[in-house]
Design an enzyme around this catalytic site. Structure first.
Site, PDB file in Angstrom:
ATOM      1  N   ASP A  77     111.689  60.797  34.479  1.00 34.33           N
ATOM      2  CA  ASP A  77     110.853  59.786  34.999  1.00 34.33           C
ATOM      3  C   ASP A  77     109.734  58.977  34.487  1.00 34.33           C
ATOM      4  OD1 ASP A  77     113.695  60.064  36.402  1.00 34.33           O
ATOM      5  OD2 ASP A  77     112.574  60.995  37.877  1.00 34.33           O
ATOM      6  N   ARG A 134     112.867  81.360  18.931  1.00 35.00           N
ATOM      7  CA  ARG A 134     113.425  80.305  19.824  1.00 35.00           C
ATOM      8  C   ARG A 134     114.467  80.151  19.516  1.00 35.00           C
ATOM      9  NH1 ARG A 134     109.258  79.585  25.434  1.00 35.00           N
ATOM     10  NH2 ARG A 134     109.659  82.231  25.919  1.00 35.00           N
ATOM     11  N   GLU A 276     103.671  68.956  30.155  1.00 35.56           N
ATOM     12  CA  GLU A 276     105.167  68.528  29.182  1.00 35.56           C
ATOM     13  C   GLU A 276     105.457  67.428  29.443  1.00 35.56           C
ATOM     14  OE1 GLU A 276     109.524  70.076  28.922  1.00 35.56           O
ATOM     15  OE2 GLU A 276     108.567  70.850  30.821  1.00 35.56           O
TER      16      GLU A 276
END
Length: 308
Positions: A77, A134, A276
């Site tokens: 958002d 990863r 982030e």
């Protein structure tokens, strides 16, 4: 103000001057900032539409079947509000999957052995160097049947405390009841519980144990077998795993003072961001030892800049 989601940024004469939000009772709020607005709303790991809109790594296959390790509210958002206010974006196509998560929920709390223990697919075969990045591990896991694999350990290598709880504080006996983990005295019994070929599993474990003795010639290029990765004998344990979306490396563009930049690289007055929500910090593959100080340090800088 809890349970009061922001809906848009307020701009005036090219500057961000506040936020519009809605409370849990349906009441609308207009909040004006005296010095600036800091966005610290995280990424978009829980937003399936945004994941596939921007993805450049996973062939636009991050649908609803791919869970997330994040809380459900991490839906980008703040990024979308910043874009409407003119913010530029960076590295939005770089989305990280964590390879070792719960297929049902995306959570990581059912871990009971080291994440570098051997990974075995439904056929009983290893398929990757478990010490890899990863993204490499996740891609290899997604290529396995149903995207599912098992991390294999033993009673001797089990990560548990004196009360029988795993690293996340959950009783291993409860994980066994929930079938998030499996226990067996022999590899034949374990293979039966996992529905895999017992000969394949026994061959896989035998080859692994031989590598652990010699530390040479692993078929997937692994360099070492640590003490906690060895499989000295039963009882054996297996945790069921699948990759889930873990971190989005992309987000709004900022400068060293955490000022949000527009598409032309110019600061948007009154708008700052940290954590982030920002892009360009971690490249294509974030690691936790970088992401935590990223949020803490840039958050501190943002507070300092706005407080001037």
């Amino acid at each position: 103000m809890m349970s009061t989601p922001a809906s848009s940024l307020i701009t005036k004469d090219g500057a961000v001057v506040g936020v519009k939000a809605s409370g849990p009772d349906g009441k609308d709020y207009t909040l004006y900032a005296s010095k600036g607005v800091i966005l610290a709303t995280g990424g978009f790991s829980a937003n399936v539409k945004m994941r596939n809109q921007y993805d450049e790594i996973w062939d636009k296959k991050l649908d609803n079947q791919v869970k997330t390790t994040n809380m459900p509210a991490i839906t980008g958002d703040g990024i979308n509000m910043a874009v409407k206010a003119g913010a530029g974006l960076k590295d939005m196509g770089y989305i990280q999957l964590l390879p070792t998560t719960d297929p049902a929920t995306g959570a990581t709390n059912h871990k009971i052995v080291e994440s570098t223990n051997i990974y075995v697919n439904k056929q009983g075969n290893r398929f990757v160097n478990e010490q890899g990045r990863r993204d490499v591990l996740a891609k290899a896991a997604l290529a396995q049947p149903d995207h599912v694999f098992y991390v294999i350990g033993t009673e001797q290598t089990l990560l548990k405390d004196k009360e029988g709880r795993g690293p996340y504080g959950i009783l291993i006996s409860d994980l066994l009841k929930q079938k998030k983990a499996f226990k067996a005295d022999t590899l034949d019994e374990l293979a039966k519980k996992l529905g895999m070929n017992p000969d394949n599993l026994k061959r896989t474990v035998a080859k692994w144990n031989e590598f652990c003795k010699t530390q040479k010639g692993d078929e997937f290029g692994r360099m070492s077998c640590e003490e906690g990765n060895k499989l000295p004998g039963g009882p054996y344990y297996a945790s069921v795993m699948t990759p889930s979306v873990h971190h989005t490396m992309g987000g709004v563009t900022i400068d060293e003072d955490t000022r949000v930049l527009d598409k032309n690289g110019r600061p948007i007055r009154g708008l700052y961001a940290a954590g982030e929500i920002t892009g360009g910090i971690h490249g294509t593959n974030r690691v936790g030892c970088n992401a935590v100080p990223d949020a803490l340090i840039f958050g501190t800088i943002a507070g300092r800049e706005v407080g001037k």
